[in-house]
Design a protein around this motif. Structure first.
Motif, PDB file in Angstrom:
ATOM      1  N   ASP C  59       0.840  -1.183   0.000  1.00  0.00           N
ATOM      2  CA  ASP C  59       0.000   0.000   0.000  1.00  0.00           C
ATOM      3  C   ASP C  59       0.882   1.242   0.000  1.00  0.00           C
ATOM      4  O   ASP C  59       1.290   1.726   1.034  1.00  0.00           O
ATOM      5  CB  ASP C  59      -0.880  -0.060   1.271  1.00  0.00           C
ATOM      6  CG  ASP C  59      -1.766   1.154   1.396  1.00  0.00           C
ATOM      7  OD1 ASP C  59      -2.052   1.779   0.358  1.00  0.00           O
ATOM      8  OD2 ASP C  59      -2.160   1.469   2.530  1.00  0.00           O
ATOM      9  N   HIS C  60       1.206   1.718  -1.222  1.00  0.00           N
ATOM     10  CA  HIS C  60       2.095   2.879  -1.302  1.00  0.00           C
ATOM     11  C   HIS C  60       1.489   3.967  -2.180  1.00  0.00           C
ATOM     12  O   HIS C  60       1.934   4.187  -3.291  1.00  0.00           O
ATOM     13  CB  HIS C  60       3.456   2.482  -1.864  1.00  0.00           C
ATOM     14  CG  HIS C  60       4.120   1.413  -1.077  1.00  0.00           C
ATOM     15  ND1 HIS C  60       4.361   1.525   0.269  1.00  0.00           N
ATOM     16  CD2 HIS C  60       4.587   0.199  -1.437  1.00  0.00           C
ATOM     17  CE1 HIS C  60       4.953   0.430   0.696  1.00  0.00           C
ATOM     18  NE2 HIS C  60       5.093  -0.391  -0.315  1.00  0.00           N
ATOM     19  N   PRO C  61       0.456   4.638  -1.687  1.00  0.00           N
ATOM     20  CA  PRO C  61      -0.183   5.656  -2.526  1.00  0.00           C
ATOM     21  C   PRO C  61       0.700   6.889  -2.712  1.00  0.00           C
ATOM     22  O   PRO C  61       1.532   7.207  -1.872  1.00  0.00           O
ATOM     23  CB  PRO C  61      -1.436   6.012  -1.733  1.00  0.00           C
ATOM     24  CG  PRO C  61      -1.104   5.686  -0.331  1.00  0.00           C
ATOM     25  CD  PRO C  61      -0.164   4.532  -0.368  1.00  0.00           C
ATOM     26  N   PHE C  62       0.479   7.556  -3.847  1.00  0.00           N
ATOM     27  CA  PHE C  62       1.143   8.834  -4.092  1.00  0.00           C
ATOM     28  C   PHE C  62       0.520   9.879  -3.184  1.00  0.00           C
ATOM     29  O   PHE C  62      -0.692   9.990  -3.109  1.00  0.00           O
ATOM     30  CB  PHE C  62       0.951   9.215  -5.565  1.00  0.00           C
ATOM     31  CG  PHE C  62       1.594  10.514  -5.935  1.00  0.00           C
ATOM     32  CD1 PHE C  62       2.951  10.560  -6.250  1.00  0.00           C
ATOM     33  CD2 PHE C  62       0.858  11.682  -5.977  1.00  0.00           C
ATOM     34  CE1 PHE C  62       3.552  11.757  -6.588  1.00  0.00           C
ATOM     35  CE2 PHE C  62       1.461  12.896  -6.317  1.00  0.00           C
ATOM     36  CZ  PHE C  62       2.818  12.917  -6.624  1.00  0.00           C
ATOM     37  N   VAL C  63       1.344  10.642  -2.472  1.00  0.00           N
ATOM     38  CA  VAL C  63       0.771  11.624  -1.551  1.00  0.00           C
ATOM     39  C   VAL C  63       1.253  13.041  -1.831  1.00  0.00           C
ATOM     40  O   VAL C  63       1.043  13.950  -1.026  1.00  0.00           O
ATOM     41  CB  VAL C  63       1.065  11.290  -0.069  1.00  0.00           C
ATOM     42  CG1 VAL C  63       0.300  10.055   0.345  1.00  0.00           C
ATOM     43  CG2 VAL C  63       2.560  11.107   0.165  1.00  0.00           C
ATOM     44  N   GLY C  64       1.939  13.243  -2.938  1.00  0.00           N
ATOM     45  CA  GLY C  64       2.418  14.588  -3.261  1.00  0.00           C
ATOM     46  C   GLY C  64       3.365  15.098  -2.194  1.00  0.00           C
ATOM     47  O   GLY C  64       4.328  14.434  -1.841  1.00  0.00           O
TER      48      GLY C  64
END
Lengths: 465, 299, 306
Positions: C59-64
């Protein structure tokens, strides 16, 4: 030009390397975690053929430990290999202080060893990251050992209902006092409550026996400080829920809670000159040494240090150190476990490797010919505690432990021991990031309640991630 | 007369200052050396014994032969402050020495050639390349530790000298190039021009004229490369896995982190670890202050 | 312009060699540096924009800029920036004065310059972990030799817990830094002093300059380049002091010695939050870069070395 020949070959080699590195760099933003990536395809040109690739006869498994008793481990490995000629164990070690961080780096870089030491602090963290493999998934027979284990040790090796290893050693956090100094101050029995500790300390101080009667290893770098603190909290609390409830929700942040009382006591003891101010810089090794030197009367540390403390040559107080049950109503304390674990790498290496891994785990942490050979050796030769309850009745163990301690008290305290509450994948991080909060309360930079509240905030923040 | 007294006072006070500095610098190290020939109990006294009452070489004996000092032996028990890792010190120091010397030599050779180019040559991309080299060190090491591991693993170099040598080169080169190029450009240009007029090419001008003049700077850069590699810890502990490549700092810290650690044995480790740099210091000392002045007399 | 016209009649290949020489001569360095720069930097920059928690492997979402915001608003950020600033300024100023002083002494002909020249290198040879350990032992509040000496000399009545007091702990750390880093500074200044031709001093002396004016108006300007290098290097070293702190104080007591770089390390290797740790590392790199640019501006040598 003739002067500039040198780069030629070196250049080609390194250019190839750079390109490789670039290619690696352009994948997904992953640190190559469990994406199995065996090291062979990349470099045929290098001389990287030390050992391992030819499964001629024995299967070679790396076994990583923290550096303690290396020669003893090697001797155990030699015995194991003699009994299991098809398995070859290569020992690698990192220092205890660096062990967790180094292993995290290796796991994150995608280079896990098949076998290694684990600890209850990090079991959940490592298991959640898929770095450890549940032993019972491949070898259900591991649970046959569960019945003989102290409950705190079994809990410390269990995550999501699965057993992740067999115990290397297990121990309790114990309250220790210098009996000679206490007698000199006019007390013939050890403290039962923290009020007793206070009163005795005042007497010790007033009579000039010890300037600071109590020392704790509360340095911010000391990984065991949380265990000492929790033991002081457990002993003041009846039953579960001293820190967290069953759903891992914090229960400690209220006035009058055991945690509040424990930290408040420490703060007052610090102000009264009972607790050595140096406690905030002291780690376990120096703690033991200053007790040996007779500088303090009371302390709290893992039981295995008793062997060192009472070693006959260690100084004028050798043999005078005794364990008392942890002061408080319940006398409960923390029990912890360090264990032999395996990673998914063992299975990835094939059936032969997996079988070897099991034989290894069982030889080291289980029984061979009906007895816990290796566990017992650590206990007898090094004084390490154990979770295999039947060993308390073993004559050799009784004799060895009798040399430096009172076996009855040690086992009584072991029965009252509980595993740390709040063992979750973020427990380790929470511990590291909140040590300063306890310091701030002791130093009076903020109130005890402020510290406890901050600890809850950090807990919730980590839990939410 | 007055001036003579003034000189005198100046000399005495400067010597006094130097003495204070020497005490500050070597005090801790002398204490370690003294501690290494004492028993642990002497060290834990309040106050500790500064002059050993009962000096012993047992601790050294253990490191080199494995003979357990009598003070530590407890019937049948191999516990008690004997960190067995202490016996790995000689091998670890050998590893450290090999790695540090290799880095020092390679760094000096490729570093000084490159630095000379940056100092006195003009070419396209010069500023960019120099900034790239210097900027490569900007990111803190903890952020690059894991990628470094991946690179070394991809190259199949884990647990080897070469891995450490490569990384230490990458860590030390930017700084030594910066220093050396700035140092070279501080050398009066007439020297190099004279060399060119004599028909030397750029490389020859470097080796025949500039290097002899720049000796103190090169020695400083060499010392920097050696020391930085000799005492690096983060990558050494991370990339080495066995005594085949583990260096001194790794072993010393693992002795010190052992619950059985004895300050006597730690002191032995530290004392032994000081010998290679001490030899280096004695060798380098001559060159540290033989720069321009001697070259000028040559001319 | 380095090529002088006299070589014009040499043949073509040599001209090409001349042109290629600069690149060939820096190639080996470039390769080694690039090997350990390009991938790690790309990796780090990318990672800083993702939520990357090792305990959540899938679970490695892009978070800016999420990581940057989270670390800047974290409970430790403000305090650790303050601690880092105090420590860095004190350590760098201290080590430069100390190193310059030692170098000036070594450059004289006093009797003790010889011995000093040998021993000065030694603290440098100790790994930071080991020197940290050494100071921890010397400063120990129960059996430390410093306490022992002060006590034996009658200067104190009871042992001082140097590392358990927030202020004393900072001072101890700065002293350990100066002790360990001083040699490097001294050696570099010494090398710089060697480049100053003797005629300069003679000229200054003939003009009637005192020792101070010679120092101020002859040595300092000529040492500018060394000052710049040493200050930049020591600033980077001080901001990134890790091993010493790890061993000596562990950031304590009460986070009084916890530098921002310690938190970068802790986020990565203790908290397993790579996104946070690398965001902090990038912030540190940016601050360092700004500092370097400021130094460059302030200390730019007159004759523009570049």
């Amino acid at each position: 030009m003739r002067t500039k020949r040198l780069p030629g070959l070196l250049f080609l080699l390194l250019a190839a390397i750079t390109v490789t590195a670039l290619v690696v760099g352009c994948g997904a933003p992953s640190v190559g975690a469990p994406t199995a990536e065996p090291a062979q395809p990349a470099e045929p040109t290098k001389e990287a053929e030390p050992a391992g690739q030819e499964p001629a006869a024995p299967t070679a498994l790396d076994f990583v430990v923290w550096s303690y008793g290396i020669e003893t481990i090697q001797d155990n490995i030699k015995n194991f290999q003699a009994a299991n000629p098809l398995c070859q164990i290569n020992l690698k070690d990192y220092s205890w202080l660096d062990y967790h961080d180094t292993m995290v780096g290796r796991f994150a870089a995608g280079d896990p060893p098949p076998l290694l030491y684990g600890s209850d602090h990090w079991l959940q963290e490592w298991a959640a990251a898929n770095w450890l493999a549940p032993v019972d998934a491949s070898f259900p027979q591991v649970t046959e050992y569960s019945g003989e284990l102290a409950p705190y040790a079994l809990q410390g090796m269990t995550y999501n209902g699965h057993v992740y290893g067999l115990s290397y050693y297990a121990d309790t956090i114990d309250f220790v006092y210098n009996a000679e100094q206490l007698t000199q101050a006019g007390f013939d029995s050890p403290p039962e409550t923290w009020q007793d500790v206070w009163d005795m300390s005042i007497a010790l101080k007033e009579q000039g026996i010890t300037e600071y009667p109590m020392i704790l290893a509360f340095s911010q770098q000391e990984g065991a400080s949380i265990e000492a603190l929790i033991s002081m909290i457990y002993a003041r609390h009846q039953g579960e829920g001293a820190l967290f409830d069953a759903a891992n929700e914090p229960t400690f942040a209220q006035e009058g809670s055991a945690a509040f009382e424990a930290i408040q006591w420490l703060k007052e003891a610090y102000d009264a000159g009972i607790l050595d101010p140096a406690s905030l810089q002291t780690a376990e090794i120096d703690q033991v040494k200053s007790m040996q030197a007779g500088a303090h009367t009371f302390t709290i540390f893992p039981q295995y240090n008793m062997a060192e403390l009472n070693r006959p040559e260690s100084g004028e107080f050798a043999g005078k150190f005794k364990i008392a049950l942890m002061p408080g109503d319940s006398h409960s304390t923390v029990g912890y476990v360090r264990f032999y674990a395996m990673t998914p790498q063992a299975a990835a290496m094939g059936d032969a490797a997996l079988e070897c891994a099991w034989s290894f785990l069982e030889y080291f942490g289980g029984k061979t010919d009906g007895s816990y050979t290796v566990v017992k050796r650590w206990a007898v030769e090094n004084g390490l505690g154990f979770a295999q309850l039947p060993l308390f009745d073993d004559p050799a163990v009784e004799e060895a432990f009798g040399k430096w301690g009172d076996v009855a008290v040690i086992s009584q305290q072991a029965e009252l021991a509980r595993s740390k509450e709040g063992l979750t994948p973020w427990f380790g991080a929470w511990d590291v990031f909140t040590r300063a909060e306890v310091h701030k309360a002791i130093l009076g930079q903020q109130t005890t309640m402020d510290s406890l509240n901050n600890m809850v905030v950090k807990w919730n923040e980590l839990a939410q991630q | 007369m007055n001036q003579r007294i003034g000189r005198r006072i100046e000399s005495v006070s400067l010597n006094l200052l130097a003495l204070i500095l020497i005490i500050f610098i070597v005090g801790p190290l002398v204490w370690v050396a003294v501690a290494s020939i004492q028993g642990e109990n002497e060290l834990l006294r309040h106050p500790p014994r500064i002059i050993p009452h009962d000096p012993t070489l047992d601790n050294y004996d253990y490191v080199f032969t494995g003979k357990i000092p009598t003070a530590y032996e407890v019937k049948g028990q191999l516990r008690s402050r004997i960190s067995q890792e202490a016996r790995l010190i000689p091998a670890a120091l050998k590893n450290s020495f090999i790695v540090a010397t290799s880095v020092m030599i390679v760094n000096l050779v490729i570093g000084s050639i490159a630095a000379y180019t940056f100092a006195w040559q003009r070419f396209r991309g010069r500023t960019f390349l120099l900034n790239f080299i210097l900027g490569s060190r900007l990111l803190p090491v903890m952020a690059v530790a894991i990628p470094y591991y991946v690179i070394i693993q991809t190259l199949g170099l884990l647990d080897t000298y070469i891995s450490l040598i490569l990384i230490y080169l990458a860590l030390t080169l930017p700084f030594s190039i910066w220093f050396l190029s700035s140092y070279f450009s501080g050398i009066p240009k007439d020297f190099e021009d004279a060399a060119h007029i004599d028909g030397c090419n750029t490389f020859q001008a470097l080796t025949r004229v500039v290097i002899p003049i720049a000796l103190p700077g090169l020695v400083a850069a060499a010392a920097f490369a050696f020391m930085a590699s000799y005492n690096e810890f983060l990558f050494a502990r991370f990339l080495t896995q066995s005594i085949d490549s583990q260096t001194g700092p790794v072993i010393i810290s693992s002795i010190a982190g052992n619950p059985d650690a004895s300050y006597s044995l730690i002191s032995v480790a530290i004392t032994l670890g000081l010998i290679p740099p001490l030899i280096l210091a004695i060798v380098l000392r001559r060159w540290l202050t033989e720069g321009l002045s001697t070259s000028i007399t040559l001319r | 312009m380095a090529q002088h016209p006299g070589a014009a009649r040499r043949h073509h290949s040599l001209r090409l060699g001349r042109k290629a020489y600069p690149y060939l001569s820096i190639l080996p360095v470039l390769i080694v540096v690039a090997l350990f720069a390009i991938y790690p930097i790309i990796h780090a920059v990318r990672m800083s924009f993702y939520k990357y928690l090792l305990t959540r492997p899938n679970d490695h979402p892009f978070v800016g800029l999420g990581n940057f915001i989270e670390v800047i608003t974290s409970y430790y950020f403000k305090n650790s920036i303050q601690v880092t600033a105090i420590y860095t300024v004190a350590a760098v100023v201290g080590v430069v004065i100390y190193g310059l002083g030692v170098a000036l002494l070594l450059n004289t002909s006093i009797k003790l310059a010889g011995p000093l020249k040998i021993v000065i290198l030694l603290p440098w040879a100790l790994p930071a972990v080991v020197s940290g350990l050494l100071w921890k032992w010397i400063l120990n509040a129960d059996f430390g030799i410093l306490n022992g000496l002060l006590y034996a000399l009658g200067l104190i009545d009871s042992y001082i817990p140097f590392l358990a007091d927030p202020t004393l702990a900072k001072l101890s750390l700065i002293m350990a830094f100066i002790w360990k880093e001083g040699p490097l500074v001294a050696i570099f200044f010494l090398a710089g002093l060697q480049l100053i031709p003797d005629e300069y001093y003679e000229a200054a002396k003939i003009d009637g300059g005192s020792a101070w004016t010679i120092f101020r108006h002859v040595k300092v300007p000529l040492l500018r380049a060394v000052f710049l290098i040493v200050i930049v290097y020591e600033t980077m070293t001080a901001i990134l002091t890790f091993d010493t702190i790890y061993v000596l104080t562990g950031g304590g007591p009460a986070d009084s010695t916890a530098l921002i770089s310690w938190f970068a390390y802790a986020e990565i290797f203790k908290g397993l939050n790579l996104g946070h740790g690398i965001a902090l590392a990038i912030i540190i790199a940016a601050v360092t870069l700004v500092l370097i640019l400021v130094y460059l501006r302030a200390l730019k040598p007159e004759e523009a070395t570049s």
